[in-house]
Structures are given as C-alpha cells and as structure tokens.
Design a protein around this motif. Structure first.
Motif, mmCIF file in Angstrom:
data_model
loop_
_atom_site.group_PDB
_atom_site.id
_atom_site.type_symbol
_atom_site.label_atom_id
_atom_site.label_comp_id
_atom_site.label_asym_id
_atom_site.label_seq_id
_atom_site.Cartn_x
_atom_site.Cartn_y
_atom_site.Cartn_z
ATOM 1 N N PHE A 1 -15.435 2.216 24.597
ATOM 2 C CA PHE A 1 -15.788 2.902 23.357
ATOM 3 C C PHE A 1 -14.950 2.388 22.188
ATOM 4 O O PHE A 1 -13.737 2.191 22.306
ATOM 5 N N LYS A 2 -15.607 2.183 21.054
ATOM 6 C CA LYS A 2 -14.913 1.739 19.857
ATOM 7 C C LYS A 2 -15.490 2.473 18.654
ATOM 8 O O LYS A 2 -16.702 2.621 18.522
ATOM 9 N N VAL A 3 -14.600 2.939 17.775
ATOM 10 C CA VAL A 3 -15.069 3.632 16.571
ATOM 11 C C VAL A 3 -15.623 2.615 15.580
ATOM 12 O O VAL A 3 -15.325 1.419 15.653
ATOM 13 N N SER A 4 -16.407 3.120 14.636
ATOM 14 C CA SER A 4 -16.981 2.248 13.612
ATOM 15 C C SER A 4 -15.909 1.822 12.614
ATOM 16 O O SER A 4 -14.877 2.481 12.468
ATOM 17 N N GLU A 5 -16.147 0.732 11.917
ATOM 18 C CA GLU A 5 -15.222 0.269 10.879
ATOM 19 C C GLU A 5 -15.087 1.314 9.771
ATOM 20 O O GLU A 5 -14.008 1.531 9.222
ATOM 21 N N GLU A 6 -16.185 1.980 9.473
ATOM 22 C CA GLU A 6 -16.191 2.987 8.410
ATOM 23 C C GLU A 6 -15.261 4.146 8.753
ATOM 24 O O GLU A 6 -14.575 4.687 7.884
ATOM 25 N N PHE A 7 -15.221 4.519 10.017
ATOM 26 C CA PHE A 7 -14.407 5.660 10.461
ATOM 27 C C PHE A 7 -12.930 5.448 10.167
ATOM 28 O O PHE A 7 -12.215 6.369 9.811
ATOM 29 N N MET A 8 -12.451 4.224 10.327
ATOM 30 C CA MET A 8 -11.027 3.939 10.184
ATOM 31 C C MET A 8 -10.626 3.488 8.782
ATOM 32 O O MET A 8 -9.445 3.239 8.521
ATOM 33 N N LYS A 9 -11.579 3.415 7.866
ATOM 34 C CA LYS A 9 -11.282 2.872 6.540
ATOM 35 C C LYS A 9 -10.218 3.662 5.786
ATOM 36 O O LYS A 9 -9.433 3.102 5.027
ATOM 37 N N GLU A 10 -10.201 4.975 5.992
ATOM 38 C CA GLU A 10 -9.242 5.801 5.251
ATOM 39 C C GLU A 10 -7.795 5.493 5.625
ATOM 40 O O GLU A 10 -6.881 5.823 4.882
ATOM 41 N N LEU A 11 -7.587 4.873 6.779
ATOM 42 C CA LEU A 11 -6.233 4.530 7.202
ATOM 43 C C LEU A 11 -5.743 3.230 6.568
ATOM 44 O O LEU A 11 -4.553 2.912 6.644
ATOM 45 N N GLU A 12 -6.647 2.496 5.947
ATOM 46 C CA GLU A 12 -6.289 1.179 5.411
ATOM 47 C C GLU A 12 -5.312 1.268 4.241
ATOM 48 O O GLU A 12 -4.535 0.345 4.008
ATOM 49 N N ASN A 13 -5.331 2.367 3.514
ATOM 50 C CA ASN A 13 -4.512 2.463 2.306
ATOM 51 C C ASN A 13 -3.240 3.294 2.486
ATOM 52 O O ASN A 13 -2.599 3.678 1.507
ATOM 53 N N VAL A 14 -2.874 3.577 3.725
ATOM 54 C CA VAL A 14 -1.651 4.350 3.969
ATOM 55 C C VAL A 14 -0.426 3.500 3.646
ATOM 56 O O VAL A 14 -0.316 2.352 4.080
ATOM 57 N N ASP A 15 0.476 4.076 2.875
ATOM 58 C CA ASP A 15 1.755 3.423 2.582
ATOM 59 C C ASP A 15 2.729 3.811 3.700
ATOM 60 O O ASP A 15 3.075 4.972 3.855
ATOM 61 N N PHE A 16 3.167 2.846 4.493
ATOM 62 C CA PHE A 16 4.030 3.128 5.635
ATOM 63 C C PHE A 16 5.513 3.032 5.289
ATOM 64 O O PHE A 16 6.346 2.870 6.174
ATOM 65 N N SER A 17 5.850 3.160 4.004
ATOM 66 C CA SER A 17 7.249 3.035 3.590
ATOM 67 C C SER A 17 7.723 4.208 2.729
ATOM 68 O O SER A 17 8.672 4.083 1.980
ATOM 69 N N ASN A 18 7.053 5.359 2.865
ATOM 70 C CA ASN A 18 7.394 6.521 2.040
ATOM 71 C C ASN A 18 8.493 7.335 2.721
ATOM 72 O O ASN A 18 8.243 8.119 3.634
ATOM 73 N N GLN A 19 9.722 7.185 2.273
ATOM 74 C CA GLN A 19 10.861 7.834 2.919
ATOM 75 C C GLN A 19 10.795 9.350 2.808
ATOM 76 O O GLN A 19 11.135 10.071 3.755
ATOM 77 N N GLU A 20 10.378 9.867 1.640
ATOM 78 C CA GLU A 20 10.303 11.315 1.455
ATOM 79 C C GLU A 20 9.329 11.943 2.443
ATOM 80 O O GLU A 20 9.639 12.945 3.095
ATOM 81 N N ASP A 21 8.162 11.351 2.575
ATOM 82 C CA ASP A 21 7.158 11.900 3.492
ATOM 83 C C ASP A 21 7.574 11.691 4.943
ATOM 84 O O ASP A 21 7.253 12.496 5.822
ATOM 85 N N PHE A 22 8.282 10.612 5.216
ATOM 86 C CA PHE A 22 8.773 10.349 6.563
ATOM 87 C C PHE A 22 9.726 11.459 6.994
ATOM 88 O O PHE A 22 9.702 11.918 8.140
ATOM 89 N N LYS A 23 10.571 11.905 6.095
ATOM 90 C CA LYS A 23 11.523 12.968 6.417
ATOM 91 C C LYS A 23 10.824 14.316 6.539
ATOM 92 O O LYS A 23 11.159 15.126 7.412
ATOM 93 N N TYR A 24 9.826 14.560 5.712
ATOM 94 C CA TYR A 24 9.195 15.876 5.680
ATOM 95 C C TYR A 24 8.093 16.047 6.724
ATOM 96 O O TYR A 24 7.993 17.079 7.385
ATOM 97 N N SER A 25 7.239 15.043 6.883
ATOM 98 C CA SER A 25 5.995 15.210 7.634
ATOM 99 C C SER A 25 6.044 14.552 9.008
ATOM 100 O O SER A 25 6.129 13.330 9.123
ATOM 101 N N THR A 26 5.943 15.363 10.034
ATOM 102 C CA THR A 26 5.858 14.828 11.400
ATOM 103 C C THR A 26 4.585 14.022 11.579
ATOM 104 O O THR A 26 4.571 13.014 12.297
ATOM 105 N N TYR A 27 3.513 14.443 10.912
ATOM 106 C CA TYR A 27 2.245 13.715 11.025
ATOM 107 C C TYR A 27 2.361 12.322 10.410
ATOM 108 O O TYR A 27 1.870 11.337 10.976
ATOM 109 N N TYR A 28 3.004 12.239 9.253
ATOM 110 C CA TYR A 28 3.213 10.922 8.638
ATOM 111 C C TYR A 28 4.096 10.057 9.537
ATOM 112 O O TYR A 28 3.829 8.866 9.742
#
Length: 458
Positions: free
Chosen positions: A199-226
């Motif tokens: 099983f593989k998801v569609s390209e459209e399904f994962m598009k929202e993850l393309e713009n995540v900034d993986f270097s946000n220190q504030e959100d890293f400290k606050y959000s377990t989900y991030y």
C-alpha cells in the motif's frame, strides 16, 4: 530538581518589593488514597528527568520544577498526570489515585493552560477513535476525518477562556503538527493493519508535509507532535544512509541527526535515540564515539557514558549476568548455572509483545535445525505475576519448545536489568563456560543467526 530556591531571588523581592523574574515553577497538592508504599515519580517525556516525588503520609506534596522543560508527568506506575509548566507557574494538583481521570483538578497560576490541555487530550482520543479501526480507513475517508479533527480542536482552543495569546499561537501550530503527524503515520499503519505491504498513499496526500520547517527550535521544545515529525524526518534520512552506504541503522540515525545545526535540537534527538538504542547497536563503541562527537550536553553525555560503561561489561567474552530459580513450565525451577556446558540462546519475551510472537515460528525452525547440537534454547517471559496463567496457557497453545521460564520480577528482574533490556524481543547467546558470545544476538528470523551458529560449530 532543586528543592531550595535561590537566595538572591528572596533578596531581590525584599529590596525591590516586586515580583522577580524566575526560571522555575512550583507544584503542590494532595493525592487522595495514597499509600506510603506507592512510589510516585516526576518524569519528562525525553527521559532526561526521572526523580521520586516526596509524598507525605497524608498524600500531600510540593516540589520545584525546572522550566528548561515544559512537559512533566507525575506517575504512580498506573496512571500518569501530565503537567505543562512555564516560569512562575504555581499549580495545585489534586486527584484520587484510584480514579485519576474523574477526580483530577488543577488550580493556581497556569491552571487554565493545564485544564485546556487535559480537555484537548481527551478530545483528541474521542475524535480519532480506535487507532486500529481509524488507520484501516481508505485514504479519502481518513483524510476527511483528519480535517474534521483539526477543525474541532481549533474550535476548542478558540472557545477556551483565559489562555495567553502567545500560548494560543503556539498551540494553533501544535494542532497543525498533530494533523500532519497523523498524515505521516498513515501509510505504515495502514499497511500493517490491512496486511497490505504494498500500500502506498497518493502524492497529493503527503503534499502538506513538503513545507514543514524542521529547524524550529521553539516548536521543537513546545510540541511533542512537531518533535515526532522532526525525528521521523531524520529517520527517513537514516534509512537512505542504510541503503546507500550499507551501514547499521543505529549509526545511520546518529549520522543523520549530526547534520542538524541547532545544538539543542541535535542534542535532544541524539540523546533520546542513544538512551533507548545504544544497547542494540551492533558496534557499541563506534555508536558511543559518534554520539559523544555530536553531543554538547554534559548531563546527557554522563547518562549515555554510564550506559556505555555498563554495556562494555557485556562485551564478548565477559561473564554473563545470571538468573537463579526461575519457574520452569515443565516443573521445578531453573538457573543459568544448570545449563553450563552448553551454548545457551536466550529469548526474552512476553505474551503481550507482538514482535515477540512473530518470532515464534522462526524460533521453532531454528530449534528444529539445531536440536541435536550442544545448545539450549531458553525463553524467559517477563510477564507480570498476574499474567502467570496467561503465560502457561500461551506456552501450551503455541506448543513452545525449549526451556520455558518465567522471570522473577518482570522488567525489574536482575538478569533483565543487568543486560539493560528496555525493549523486547531480545536475544542473547552465552557460551558453554557462561561467558557472553553476543549480548544482542540476531533474531531467529535473521539468517545471520544460522551463520553465527555455524561459525561456532554448534
């Protein structure tokens, strides 16, 4: 956690007659139906803090929390009480230890945020439903459910009174990270639960993850989900290194994390991974050296160094930790010393462990292949005592072979702790003299196990 407040703070209060800036939070309260033999700890999700909470005989307690960490949990071994703290918070926490969910009340400075987070966690569970059923949903239906969840959680945030605007801004991002994390989880979870490995998801399904900034220190400290999203990002990079450079995953993950430019984020991810997986590394020394090269947090490094030194005592050729008088399914009791003169292949497992049970058919095959040789196959259950009959039933039902033993104190058993086992299944190979051949031996499903046995002329 410091029990004494800094003297200069008190002096400043007297001199200035103003509320000083502080870098700690206070908690206190009462645990109803507390028994003095109950151990309550204060923990952080990353494992860097785990300390006993001093609770009086009447159930009252008070402590000071370092606000370098925002998330804590009071834990009595059954039900955690999650707390969020910021500098200056003064929380009064009260609950019945026999019914935490329905009795928990939090008042005092910072209570609005904590009560909101309690309500949000409850709503998240209600909205997502049973994960085993939700992850089976078809992509379009699952996507629609995620949109509904995001809308409902955002409405809860906006309707909650008394929340600081700065907190609301962070929490709005946090809700979006929860939404994105559920996207990221879907493909693998759907594969496993529908037993459809292609099983593989569609390209459209994962598009929202393309713009995540993986270097946000504030959100890293606050959000377990991030934080989970960031960790997953570097796990994916590690898998690419495994594939392209043919290196072990444990080393590959540390190499991927080493590319992070923010020291706090790099330290946190490296520590959490090393704290859990150093015992599984194929080359513990190389893993440890790579970790130390890339971590600048002295407290974390001391913890990993202590684990490393203990693991070195489990190196090839070192005397194996022993177990004594474990209950044998066939009757009587068995000690490791009873098996001296043979190689001993130990399987540490439990009836509730899915990956353990998946190894059973492979273990039976290996046992059948080598049953005439000088080796004993020993399975040690770390089920709790209350599940003793469940263990016996599963041994009979699955027709488990070899020497079937029940550990004396589940995870707290000396044998388990000395081998630093924090995840199962775990396999260990011991030689006829009681010395370690491999403290983290290949699983029965791994062809390397047969190669190892053959190389030892077993």
């Amino acid at each position: 956690m410091k029990k004494l407040l800094i003297l200069s703070t008190a002096v400043a209060m007297i001199a200035c007659k103003e509320t000083p800036q502080v870098d700690y939070a206070l908690i206190g309260g009462t645990i109803t139906n507390f028994k003095t033999n109950t151990k309550v700890t204060i923990n952080t999700p990353d494992g860097s803090v785990k300390e006993d909470l001093m609770v009086a005989e009447n159930g009252t307690f008070a402590d000071t929390l370092n606000t370098n960490k925002n998330l804590y949990a009071l834990y009595d071994g059954k039900t955690p009480v999650y707390l969020y703290v910021e500098p200056g918070f003064n929380l009064n926490v009260n609950y019945d230890i026999n019914d935490v969910q329905n009795s928990l009340t939090i008042t005092g400075k910072g209570a609005e945020i904590n009560n909101y987070l309690i309500a949000k966690r409850k709503k998240e569970g209600e909205l997502f439903g049973n994960p085993r059923e939700t992850y089976k949903l078809e992509e379009a239906v699952y996507k629609a459910k995620l949109n509904d969840i995001k809308t409902e959680l955002s409405a809860l945030l906006n309707e909650t009174k008394g929340l600081p605007e700065e907190f609301k801004a962070k929490e709005l991002r946090n809700i979006n990270y929860f939404y994105l994390m559920l996207h990221d989880n879907y493909e693998n979870a759907h594969r496993a639960l529908t037993q459809n490995p292609t099983f593989k998801v569609s390209e459209e399904f994962m598009k929202e993850l393309e713009n995540v900034d993986f270097s946000n220190q504030e959100d890293f400290k606050y959000s377990t989900y991030y934080k989970n999203l960031v960790s997953a990002h570097y796990r994916n990079k590690a898998q690419e290194l495994v594939k392209n450079d043919s290196i072990d995953y444990e080393v590959a993950y540390l190499k991927s994390v080493a590319t992070i430019t923010n020291a706090d984020m790099k330290n946190a991810l490296a520590f959490e991974f090393a704290n859990q997986y150093i015992g599984r590394a194929e080359d513990v020394e190389a893993f440890y050296n790579l970790y130390i090269e890339n971590s600048t947090n002295s407290e974390n490094n001391a913890i990993i160094t202590e684990k490393y030194n203990k693991l070195m005592a489990l190196a090839e050729g070192k005397p194996s930790p022993t177990f004594t008088d474990y209950v044998n399914y066939e009757g009587g009791k068995t000690s490791l010393s009873d098996l001296k003169g043979k190689y001993v292949y130990v399987d540490v497992w439990a009836t509730w462990c899915g990956p353990c049970k998946r190894e059973i058919p492979f273990l039976k095959e290996v046992e059948e292949k080598f049953h005439d040789n000088k080796i004993e196959f020993v399975s040690i259950s770390i089920d709790q005592q209350k599940d003793f009959e469940k263990w016996k039933s599963m041994v009979a039902e699955k027709e488990l072979k070899g020497v079937q033993l029940f550990a004396d104190s589940d995870w707290k058993s000396s044998f388990v702790q000395k081998y630093q086992i924090n995840g199962i299944p775990r396999f260990i190979l011991i030689d006829p003299n009681g010395n370690i051949v491999n403290s983290n031996a290949p699983r029965p499903s791994d062809p390397k196990l047969t190669e190892l046995f053959t190389s030892l002329d077993i």
